[in-house]
Design a protein around this motif. Structure first.
Motif, PDB file in Angstrom:
ATOM      1  N   VAL A  56      -0.556 -12.152 -15.762  1.00 36.56           N
ATOM      2  CA  VAL A  56      -1.175 -12.012 -14.508  1.00 36.56           C
ATOM      3  C   VAL A  56      -0.755 -11.542 -13.090  1.00 36.56           C
ATOM      4  O   VAL A  56       0.458 -12.107 -13.056  1.00 36.56           O
ATOM      5  N   VAL A  57      -1.124 -10.576 -12.357  1.00 28.02           N
ATOM      6  CA  VAL A  57      -0.381 -10.282 -11.064  1.00 28.02           C
ATOM      7  C   VAL A  57      -1.570 -10.348 -10.115  1.00 28.02           C
ATOM      8  O   VAL A  57      -2.765  -9.966 -10.431  1.00 28.02           O
ATOM      9  N   GLU A  58      -1.277 -11.116  -9.042  1.00 23.37           N
ATOM     10  CA  GLU A  58      -2.290 -11.290  -8.000  1.00 23.37           C
ATOM     11  C   GLU A  58      -1.775 -10.612  -6.843  1.00 23.37           C
ATOM     12  O   GLU A  58      -0.571 -10.462  -6.392  1.00 23.37           O
ATOM     13  N   VAL A  59      -2.705  -9.898  -6.186  1.00 28.75           N
ATOM     14  CA  VAL A  59      -2.415  -9.000  -4.883  1.00 28.75           C
ATOM     15  C   VAL A  59      -3.451  -9.353  -3.749  1.00 28.75           C
ATOM     16  O   VAL A  59      -4.573 -10.128  -4.347  1.00 28.75           O
ATOM     17  N   GLY A  60      -2.815  -9.316  -2.589  1.00 24.76           N
ATOM     18  CA  GLY A  60      -3.780  -9.576  -1.332  1.00 24.76           C
ATOM     19  C   GLY A  60      -3.612  -8.612  -0.314  1.00 24.76           C
ATOM     20  O   GLY A  60      -2.503  -8.365   0.049  1.00 24.76           O
ATOM     21  N   THR A  61      -4.747  -8.207   0.318  1.00 27.04           N
ATOM     22  CA  THR A  61      -4.456  -7.643   1.346  1.00 27.04           C
ATOM     23  C   THR A  61      -3.949  -8.352   2.567  1.00 27.04           C
ATOM     24  O   THR A  61      -3.899  -9.356   2.782  1.00 27.04           O
ATOM     25  N   ASN A  62      -3.618  -7.312   3.691  1.00 23.59           N
ATOM     26  CA  ASN A  62      -3.437  -7.890   5.083  1.00 23.59           C
ATOM     27  C   ASN A  62      -4.619  -8.298   5.726  1.00 23.59           C
ATOM     28  O   ASN A  62      -5.755  -7.967   5.220  1.00 23.59           O
ATOM     29  N   ILE A  63      -4.722  -8.651   6.762  1.00 25.98           N
ATOM     30  CA  ILE A  63      -5.863  -9.034   7.467  1.00 25.98           C
ATOM     31  C   ILE A  63      -6.546  -7.636   7.681  1.00 25.98           C
ATOM     32  O   ILE A  63      -6.125  -6.761   8.491  1.00 25.98           O
ATOM     33  N   CYS A  64      -8.119  -7.579   7.460  1.00 31.39           N
ATOM     34  CA  CYS A  64      -8.446  -6.366   7.684  1.00 31.39           C
ATOM     35  C   CYS A  64      -9.459  -6.599   8.511  1.00 31.39           C
ATOM     36  O   CYS A  64     -10.278  -7.217   8.624  1.00 31.39           O
ATOM     37  N   GLN A  65      -9.513  -5.603   9.598  1.00 31.36           N
ATOM     38  CA  GLN A  65     -10.642  -5.608  10.729  1.00 31.36           C
ATOM     39  C   GLN A  65     -12.178  -5.187  10.253  1.00 31.36           C
ATOM     40  O   GLN A  65     -12.986  -5.405  10.887  1.00 31.36           O
ATOM     41  N   ASN A  66     -12.188  -4.430   9.079  1.00 30.84           N
ATOM     42  CA  ASN A  66     -13.470  -3.854   8.849  1.00 30.84           C
ATOM     43  C   ASN A  66     -13.479  -3.716   7.321  1.00 30.84           C
ATOM     44  O   ASN A  66     -12.177  -3.695   6.720  1.00 30.84           O
ATOM     45  N   LYS A  80      -0.628   1.073  -6.380  1.00 32.68           N
ATOM     46  CA  LYS A  80       1.098   0.849  -6.359  1.00 32.68           C
ATOM     47  C   LYS A  80       1.275  -0.053  -7.506  1.00 32.68           C
ATOM     48  O   LYS A  80       2.425   0.068  -8.245  1.00 32.68           O
ATOM     49  N   ILE A  81       0.313  -1.056  -8.118  1.00 33.76           N
ATOM     50  CA  ILE A  81       0.684  -1.981  -9.108  1.00 33.76           C
ATOM     51  C   ILE A  81       0.445  -0.880 -10.319  1.00 33.76           C
ATOM     52  O   ILE A  81       1.377  -1.186 -11.312  1.00 33.76           O
ATOM     53  N   SER A  82      -0.290  -0.102 -10.390  1.00 34.89           N
ATOM     54  CA  SER A  82      -0.502   0.709 -11.457  1.00 34.89           C
ATOM     55  C   SER A  82       0.696   1.772 -11.669  1.00 34.89           C
ATOM     56  O   SER A  82       1.129   1.751 -12.836  1.00 34.89           O
TER      57      SER A  82
END
Length: 372
Positions: A56-66, A80-82
């Motif tokens: 299992v790989v977990e990814v997370g975005t930065n804080i997004c404004q919208n 990128k993970i692909s």
């Protein structure tokens, strides 16, 4: 025309996705997460993390404004993970359970945090071979966040039904559109959150758990919806992993709009009905079993209603905030989901046509970077 509030807050977003790492020949899970995580640290830094199981790989975005920013980040992370997986001779997929992998065959990540969880929960932890989508919505005030958490619980089964994507478990058709929640339910402190009438009551609850060694930190509250213990967000954790970016971002947009609409009502001193968690739990079970094809309970009418009908009512409910949030296009993708089915519906259709769980895995991986 006068309005009760001049402008909605931004309701910033954070999106976490958990991906499965697969062998392209056997289609089974592969415990090669560390190579992908290590490779990703150069460009992704803290946006890519190890999970308890090495497949299992977990990814997370930065804080997004919208939601548009969220889409760009999720698309970038999937690509990128692909790429990193391809470099290792592996492939990646997005589904909340693997169609036939055995949890007993999976390696646990060598990390003190995960060793502690396994030591505490034993086979409950080892068998927790599931993949989820978590959506954070930024709210500065904890008092406001708690009120919105209490109210948003009603909509969790509606949102859950749209994301159902875990029909198979260890080589069997489970009969559920979303079996992930049934696996996770073995963990303590999961499922729908209790109602709390104040932040003080909530903090007292956490204090008791910590003082009595039930938990060593508040992150071990794994509810379907929680006030995050360290960030100024409420975190929706009920969703299955979505097959595609389009589906993920549609769900993210709906979640953001639900929070924004409830906030708007709150600021205009208009109360939203809070229903018993025991009743909402009935709808969650129905959503897990039948997804968008079943019936949910309309608590106001005290009758069963087609799930898709209640989803359309949800769209009406949030309609007056989506333009201000700039998310109408993303929210409207829900019509595509209702038309073609959720990930679970599509997985089951492939299996019905081919009789092959390997073909289901190929379908899952083929959708991972679709449209990006």
């Amino acid at each position: 025309m006068a309005t009760s509030i001049k402008k909605l807050p931004k309701f910033t977003l954070g999106v976490e996705e958990e991906y499965m790492i697969l062998d392209p020949k056997t289609r089974d899970l592969r415990s090669h997460m560390s190579k992908i995580v290590d490779g990703g640290k150069i460009t992704l830094r803290e946006q890519v993390k190890a999970e308890m199981h090495q497949s299992v790989v977990e990814v997370g975005t930065n804080i997004c404004q919208n939601v548009q920013e969220a889409r760009k980040e999720v698309a970038f992370l999937r690509n990128k993970i692909s790429e990193l997986a391809t470099a290792q001779g592996l492939v990646v997929g997005a589904s909340s359970t693997h169609p036939f992998a055995k949890w007993q065959d999976q390696e646990i990540t060598d990390d003190p945090r995960y060793h502690n969880i396994v030591n505490e929960l034993k086979d409950i932890a080892r068998s927790n071979l599931i993949f989820g989508l978590h959506v954070h919505v930024g709210i500065e005030s904890r008092d406001t966040a708690l009120q919105l958490m209490n109210q948003a619980c009603y909509f969790l089964p509606h949102i859950y039904a749209l994301t159902t994507n875990s029909p198979f478990w260890e080589g069997r058709n489970t009969g559920f559109k979303a079996f992930r929640a049934k696996v996770f339910a073995k963990f303590p402190r999961t499922g729908l959150p209790e109602y709390f009438d104040s932040v003080q009551a909530y903090d007292n609850f956490l204090e008791i758990l910590v003082k009595t060694n039930c938990i060593d930190n508040p992150k071990k509250i794994w509810w379907d919806l929680r006030m995050h213990p360290f960030f100024s967000t409420i975190e929706f954790r009920i969703c299955d992993m979505c097959l595609t970016v389009d589906e993920t971002i549609c769900v993210v947009a709906i979640i953001q709009a639900v929070v924004a609409k409830l906030y708007k009502l709150l600021m205009s001193n208009t109360s939203f009905n809070i229903y018993r968690i025991a009743l909402i739990r009935e709808n969650k079970f129905r959503a897990a079993r039948n997804g968008i094809e079943g019936l949910l309970i309309d608590f106001g009418k005290k009758t069963e209603v087609p799930t898709q009908e209640l989803i359309m009512e949800l769209l009406d409910f949030i309609d007056d905030v989506v333009d201000e949030l700039g998310s109408r296009e993303e929210v409207n993708y829900v019509h595509k989901i209702l038309e073609k089915g959720t990930g679970a519906d599509q997985q089951l259709a492939v299996f019905e046509k081919t009789g092959s769980l390997e073909a289901v895995v190929d379908f899952i991986t083929s959708k991972f970077t679709e449209g990006i």
